[in-house]
Write an enzyme that holds these catalytic residues in place. Structure first.
Site, PDB file in Angstrom:
ATOM      1  CB  CYS A 193      -0.938  -0.003   1.199  1.00 16.82           C
ATOM      2  SG  CYS A 193      -1.986  -1.457   1.243  1.00 16.82           S
ATOM      3  CG  HIS A 231      -2.749   3.058   3.786  1.00 14.70           C
ATOM      4  ND1 HIS A 231      -3.539   2.987   2.665  1.00 14.70           N
ATOM      5  CD2 HIS A 231      -2.555   1.779   4.198  1.00 14.70           C
ATOM      6  CE1 HIS A 231      -3.795   1.722   2.411  1.00 14.70           C
ATOM      7  NE2 HIS A 231      -3.224   0.975   3.327  1.00 14.70           N
ATOM      8  CG  ASN A 287      -6.436  -0.922   2.694  1.00 15.54           C
ATOM      9  OD1 ASN A 287      -5.963  -0.283   1.750  1.00 15.54           O
ATOM     10  ND2 ASN A 287      -5.688  -1.603   3.542  1.00 15.54           N
TER      11      ASN A 287
END
Ligand code: COA
Length: 332
Positions: free
Chosen positions: A118, A259, A289
């Site tokens: 990520c 994030h 996410n």
């Protein structure tokens, strides 16, 4: 950690696209043993968007990119590089970036993917900024795009409730008078934790076989609790140190783009840094996410709201498979 020298690099335009189809927590209760309450309390997620059949990472990347290019006033022919941050490429090769470069007819541009969990989005911003600052490139399209829904095991409640699909893009280029610029970047990794988030099957270590299918090695696997502990231990002091080394106190940062992995992680980090929660940009409830796309989506929505003021400092930060993590600071 280091400061960008040379040509100041500015965000010229942003764009995003999320698939229309929405999967709510309630919908998930029909698929796995979970509840809306559990997902909301433990993660902050309420819904996520899921790509339609036939929709690819490259196709959603194209939609986000066209908006970013439109907003930047830069045409595809003027791009020198196309970088796509993704952990769910259409295929391992060709990468998504060359396909996107072809779709956009960005004839003078090179193209490559960045795949590092990520954190790929933050890494990509730093790579693009470094390339422009050094004078090697002028205009760079940076995209975070994921169709994670195709690599999720929809029978595994440990992972399937967390992720969503989406794409965000930004065009970066040399700052004109009065425009903002990236200040510094800090990119890290702790590869001793490489077993915490994995997709093992189908490549060199575990070539595709009946056994890899049977063991579901072609799906995302995650030691969620280990990731949770790792992030809570490592990220707050990392961010504190990074701010100080960049010449700021955490409270000097005007807007935090974390994030969007877990609301509890974000809240805990903000609390430990002493940040006003109103300075934290959040959209996890809507998208879940979206891995490498998450910070781009958060920025694009923020820009659409027209909130950004001249001189404000933005900090983008992410963590992910590897375990990689990093941050980059921008002054508007
Ligand atoms: N619905 C209901 N119960 C669930 C569940 C779900 N979707 N997933 C797990 N559970 C259960 C577990 O089986 C466990 O039950 P038990 O106590 O009977 O064994 C219980 O809930 C608690 O599990 P645990 O894993 O300790 O929960 P947690 O508070 O750590 O939350 C995560 C789980 C995954 C939400 C959390 O660990 C997390 O967000 N980790 C970081 C993940 C991440 O950020 N990944 C992306 C990195 S880029």
């Amino acid at each position: 950690m280091g400061f960008f020298n040379g040509v100041p690099v500015s965000i010229k335009g942003t764009g995003m696209y999320v698939p229309e189809k929405v999967l709510t927590n309630q919908d998930l209760t029909a698929m796995v043993d979970t509840s809306d309450e559990w997902i909301r309390d433990r993660t902050g997620i309420r819904r996520r968007h899921i790509a339609a059949e036939g929709e690819l990472t490259s196709s959603i990347a194209e939609k986000a990119s066209r908006e970013a290019l439109r907003n930047s006033g830069i045409s595809p022919e003027d791009l020198d590089m196309v970088i796509v941050a993704t952990n769910s490429p259409d295929t391992l090769f060709p990468g998504v970036a060359p396909k996107l470069q072809g779709m956009l007819e960005a004839k003078k541009a090179g193209a490559f993917d960045v795949q590092s969990g990520c954190t790929s989005g933050v890494y990509s911003m730093a790579i693009a900024t470094g390339g422009i600052a050094s004078g090697v490139w002028k205009n760079v399209l940076v995209v975070g795009a994921e169709v994670l829904s195709r690599i999720i095991d929809w029978t595994d409640r440990n992972t399937c409730v967390l992720f969503g699909d989406g794409a965000g893009a930004m065009v970066l280029g040399p700052a004109a008078d009065g425009e903002g610029h990236f200040i510094s970047a800090n990119m890290r990794s702790d590869g001793t934790k490489h077993d915490q988030i994995t997709l093992l099957g189908g490549l060199v270590e575990y070539p595709a076989s009946g056994e890899t299918l049977e063991k579901k090695l072609h799906y995302v696997a995650m030691k969620g609790n280990d990731v949770f502990k790792f992030v809570n231990r490592v990220i707050p002091p990392f961010l504190k140190e990074y701010c100080l080394e960049s010449g700021f106190q955490p409270e000097d940062i005007s807007w935090w783009f974390f994030h969007q992995a877990n609301q509890r992680i974000i809240d805990k980090t903000a609390e430990r840094l002493g940040i006003n929660p109103e300075k934290v940009v959040i959209n996890i409830h809507e998208y879940g996410n979206t891995s490498a796309a998450s910070v781009f989506l958060a920025l694009c929505e923020f820009m659409r709201e027209g909130k950004l003021q001249k001189g404000e400092k933005l900090l983008f930060t992410a963590f992910g498979a590897g375990m990689t993590y990093g941050g980059i600071i921008y002054e508007a």
